[in-house]
Scaffold this motif. Sequence first.
Motif, PDB file in Angstrom:
ATOM      1  N   LEU A 126     -31.460  43.421 -49.434  1.00  0.00           N
ATOM      2  CA  LEU A 126     -30.782  44.646 -49.845  1.00  0.00           C
ATOM      3  C   LEU A 126     -29.704  44.243 -50.831  1.00  0.00           C
ATOM      4  CD1 LEU A 126     -30.254  46.233 -46.298  1.00  0.00           C
ATOM      5  CD2 LEU A 126     -32.259  46.428 -47.797  1.00  0.00           C
ATOM      6  N   ILE A 127     -29.644  44.897 -51.969  1.00  0.00           N
ATOM      7  CA  ILE A 127     -28.699  44.525 -53.018  1.00  0.00           C
ATOM      8  C   ILE A 127     -27.591  45.584 -53.098  1.00  0.00           C
ATOM      9  CG2 ILE A 127     -28.422  43.858 -55.429  1.00  0.00           C
ATOM     10  CD1 ILE A 127     -30.360  42.078 -53.824  1.00  0.00           C
ATOM     11  N   TYR A 128     -26.366  45.138 -52.858  1.00  0.00           N
ATOM     12  CA  TYR A 128     -25.214  46.038 -52.866  1.00  0.00           C
ATOM     13  C   TYR A 128     -24.257  45.680 -54.002  1.00  0.00           C
ATOM     14  CZ  TYR A 128     -26.391  47.625 -48.111  1.00  0.00           C
ATOM     15  OH  TYR A 128     -27.008  48.164 -47.012  1.00  0.00           O
ATOM     16  N   GLN A 129     -23.663  46.711 -54.593  1.00  0.00           N
ATOM     17  CA  GLN A 129     -22.558  46.530 -55.534  1.00  0.00           C
ATOM     18  C   GLN A 129     -21.289  46.886 -54.763  1.00  0.00           C
ATOM     19  OE1 GLN A 129     -23.700  45.468 -58.495  1.00  0.00           O
ATOM     20  NE2 GLN A 129     -21.679  45.008 -59.352  1.00  0.00           N
ATOM     21  N   VAL A 130     -20.386  45.923 -54.671  1.00  0.00           N
ATOM     22  CA  VAL A 130     -19.177  46.101 -53.865  1.00  0.00           C
ATOM     23  C   VAL A 130     -17.954  46.128 -54.773  1.00  0.00           C
ATOM     24  CG1 VAL A 130     -17.765  45.195 -51.963  1.00  0.00           C
ATOM     25  CG2 VAL A 130     -20.262  44.875 -51.951  1.00  0.00           C
ATOM     26  N   GLY A 131     -17.336  47.296 -54.894  1.00  0.00           N
ATOM     27  CA  GLY A 131     -16.128  47.454 -55.692  1.00  0.00           C
ATOM     28  C   GLY A 131     -14.958  47.860 -54.829  1.00  0.00           C
ATOM     29  N   LYS A 132     -13.793  47.980 -55.433  1.00  0.00           N
ATOM     30  CA  LYS A 132     -12.597  48.326 -54.672  1.00  0.00           C
ATOM     31  C   LYS A 132     -12.654  49.755 -54.138  1.00  0.00           C
ATOM     32  CE  LYS A 132      -9.746  45.102 -57.342  1.00  0.00           C
ATOM     33  NZ  LYS A 132      -8.583  44.944 -58.270  1.00  0.00           N
ATOM     34  N   THR A 205     -10.782  42.461 -49.313  1.00  0.00           N
ATOM     35  CA  THR A 205     -10.123  41.266 -49.857  1.00  0.00           C
ATOM     36  C   THR A 205     -10.111  41.239 -51.389  1.00  0.00           C
ATOM     37  OG1 THR A 205     -12.146  39.915 -49.952  1.00  0.00           O
ATOM     38  CG2 THR A 205     -10.962  39.972 -47.853  1.00  0.00           C
ATOM     39  N   LEU A 206     -10.704  42.239 -52.028  1.00  0.00           N
ATOM     40  CA  LEU A 206     -10.858  42.191 -53.480  1.00  0.00           C
ATOM     41  C   LEU A 206      -9.525  42.234 -54.228  1.00  0.00           C
ATOM     42  CD1 LEU A 206     -14.032  44.415 -54.085  1.00  0.00           C
ATOM     43  CD2 LEU A 206     -13.853  41.929 -53.870  1.00  0.00           C
ATOM     44  N   ASP A 207      -8.515  42.925 -53.674  1.00  0.00           N
ATOM     45  CA  ASP A 207      -7.218  42.993 -54.350  1.00  0.00           C
ATOM     46  C   ASP A 207      -6.484  41.659 -54.314  1.00  0.00           C
ATOM     47  OD1 ASP A 207      -7.116  45.602 -55.363  1.00  0.00           O
ATOM     48  OD2 ASP A 207      -6.635  46.413 -53.382  1.00  0.00           O
ATOM     49  N   ALA A 208      -6.698  40.889 -53.252  1.00  0.00           N
ATOM     50  CA  ALA A 208      -6.039  39.586 -53.123  1.00  0.00           C
ATOM     51  C   ALA A 208      -7.047  38.610 -52.522  1.00  0.00           C
ATOM     52  CB  ALA A 208      -4.805  39.695 -52.236  1.00  0.00           C
ATOM     53  N   PRO A 209      -8.025  38.192 -53.307  1.00  0.00           N
ATOM     54  CA  PRO A 209      -9.121  37.381 -52.763  1.00  0.00           C
ATOM     55  C   PRO A 209      -8.684  35.983 -52.342  1.00  0.00           C
ATOM     56  CG  PRO A 209      -9.255  37.469 -55.157  1.00  0.00           C
ATOM     57  CD  PRO A 209      -8.187  38.436 -54.749  1.00  0.00           C
ATOM     58  N   PRO A 210      -9.266  35.465 -51.264  1.00  0.00           N
ATOM     59  CA  PRO A 210      -9.031  34.077 -50.871  1.00  0.00           C
ATOM     60  C   PRO A 210      -9.614  33.146 -51.940  1.00  0.00           C
ATOM     61  CG  PRO A 210     -10.805  35.020 -49.589  1.00  0.00           C
ATOM     62  CD  PRO A 210     -10.205  36.151 -50.358  1.00  0.00           C
ATOM     63  N   PRO A 211      -9.252  31.877 -51.898  1.00  0.00           N
ATOM     64  CA  PRO A 211      -9.680  30.943 -52.968  1.00  0.00           C
ATOM     65  C   PRO A 211     -11.175  30.915 -53.247  1.00  0.00           C
ATOM     66  CG  PRO A 211      -7.961  29.948 -51.638  1.00  0.00           C
ATOM     67  CD  PRO A 211      -8.310  31.241 -50.957  1.00  0.00           C
ATOM     68  N   GLY A 218     -13.817  34.765 -60.627  1.00  0.00           N
ATOM     69  CA  GLY A 218     -13.191  34.300 -61.852  1.00  0.00           C
ATOM     70  C   GLY A 218     -11.794  34.853 -62.049  1.00  0.00           C
ATOM     71  N   VAL A 219     -11.086  35.058 -60.927  1.00  0.00           N
ATOM     72  CA  VAL A 219      -9.716  35.569 -61.007  1.00  0.00           C
ATOM     73  C   VAL A 219      -8.778  34.611 -60.290  1.00  0.00           C
ATOM     74  CG1 VAL A 219     -10.516  37.954 -61.083  1.00  0.00           C
ATOM     75  CG2 VAL A 219      -9.956  36.923 -58.875  1.00  0.00           C
ATOM     76  N   GLU A 220      -7.491  34.877 -60.392  1.00  0.00           N
ATOM     77  CA  GLU A 220      -6.493  34.026 -59.747  1.00  0.00           C
ATOM     78  C   GLU A 220      -6.461  34.326 -58.255  1.00  0.00           C
ATOM     79  OE1 GLU A 220      -1.711  32.964 -60.029  1.00  0.00           O
ATOM     80  OE2 GLU A 220      -2.659  34.305 -61.477  1.00  0.00           O
ATOM     81  N   ALA A 221      -6.436  33.283 -57.448  1.00  0.00           N
ATOM     82  CA  ALA A 221      -6.417  33.463 -56.001  1.00  0.00           C
ATOM     83  C   ALA A 221      -5.003  33.724 -55.510  1.00  0.00           C
ATOM     84  CB  ALA A 221      -6.960  32.213 -55.311  1.00  0.00           C
ATOM     85  N   LYS A 222      -4.907  34.367 -54.341  1.00  0.00           N
ATOM     86  CA  LYS A 222      -3.627  34.434 -53.665  1.00  0.00           C
ATOM     87  C   LYS A 222      -3.249  33.003 -53.291  1.00  0.00           C
ATOM     88  CE  LYS A 222      -4.158  36.199 -49.389  1.00  0.00           C
ATOM     89  NZ  LYS A 222      -4.713  37.025 -48.292  1.00  0.00           N
ATOM     90  N   SER A 223      -2.011  32.738 -53.034  1.00  0.00           N
ATOM     91  CA  SER A 223      -1.585  31.368 -52.777  1.00  0.00           C
ATOM     92  C   SER A 223      -2.309  30.799 -51.566  1.00  0.00           C
ATOM     93  CB  SER A 223      -0.072  31.312 -52.526  1.00  0.00           C
ATOM     94  OG  SER A 223       0.226  31.826 -51.254  1.00  0.00           O
TER      95      SER A 223
END
Length: 234
Positions: A126-132, A205-211, A218-223
Amino acid sequence: MTTITKGAALRIALAAKVLEGVDPRAFTVKLAEKVGLPITEDKLAAVTVAEIKLLLTGEETVEPDQDMASIKLAVRYLWGDNGDDSDVPKPESYTDGELPDSLRVAVASNSGDNVDGHFGSAPRFLIYQVGKTAIKLIDVRPTLIADEAEDKNVARSELINDCQIVYVQSIGGPAAAKVVRAGVHPVKFPTPGPAVAALARLQGTLDAPPPWLAKIMGVEAKSLAQFAAEEEEA
């Protein structure tokens, strides 16, 4: 006297197909020794997972080469599940770019909209598109064609190579390496459950994704320190 009914033969063929390395003829002979002749649908419907494990190894203390997810799926086929996808949800319309900064996630599924499939034997992804703001099922991809390839795990990986992540109940090491080589990150969910529930946790977790997720996006991780602290509190 017919030694096997047509319906039983079809069930056995489907079951043998998901048990990697199992010869259909030898499998049929062993089933005949177990349930007796003639082999009928009613007899196959009474076969248990434990009996198939024993049939594959010959000893109760020896683990079979096949994973449990494949054995359970094989037993379902013996019981009469013919791969009918009537319980599978229908995809929604989706246009690329409709969900900005979203992820595409494949879900190995044996039934309905659940994460309950082994990567190498699930009958569909099953293919899902997961957005905020939304989670949308955008495609359902049967794996039958992939399983006819010389290397079915490579073919299955190519089937989902437009996804960033694949959710599975289980996956072997060699298969996982092929999935990663295709650019897809495998995530295990040993306990079966609704795909949307698992994806909702990912969505959160999309707003502040783990490493690990930030790398995929391709975004900056939370610390790392903040992430570690939250894991300890969980």
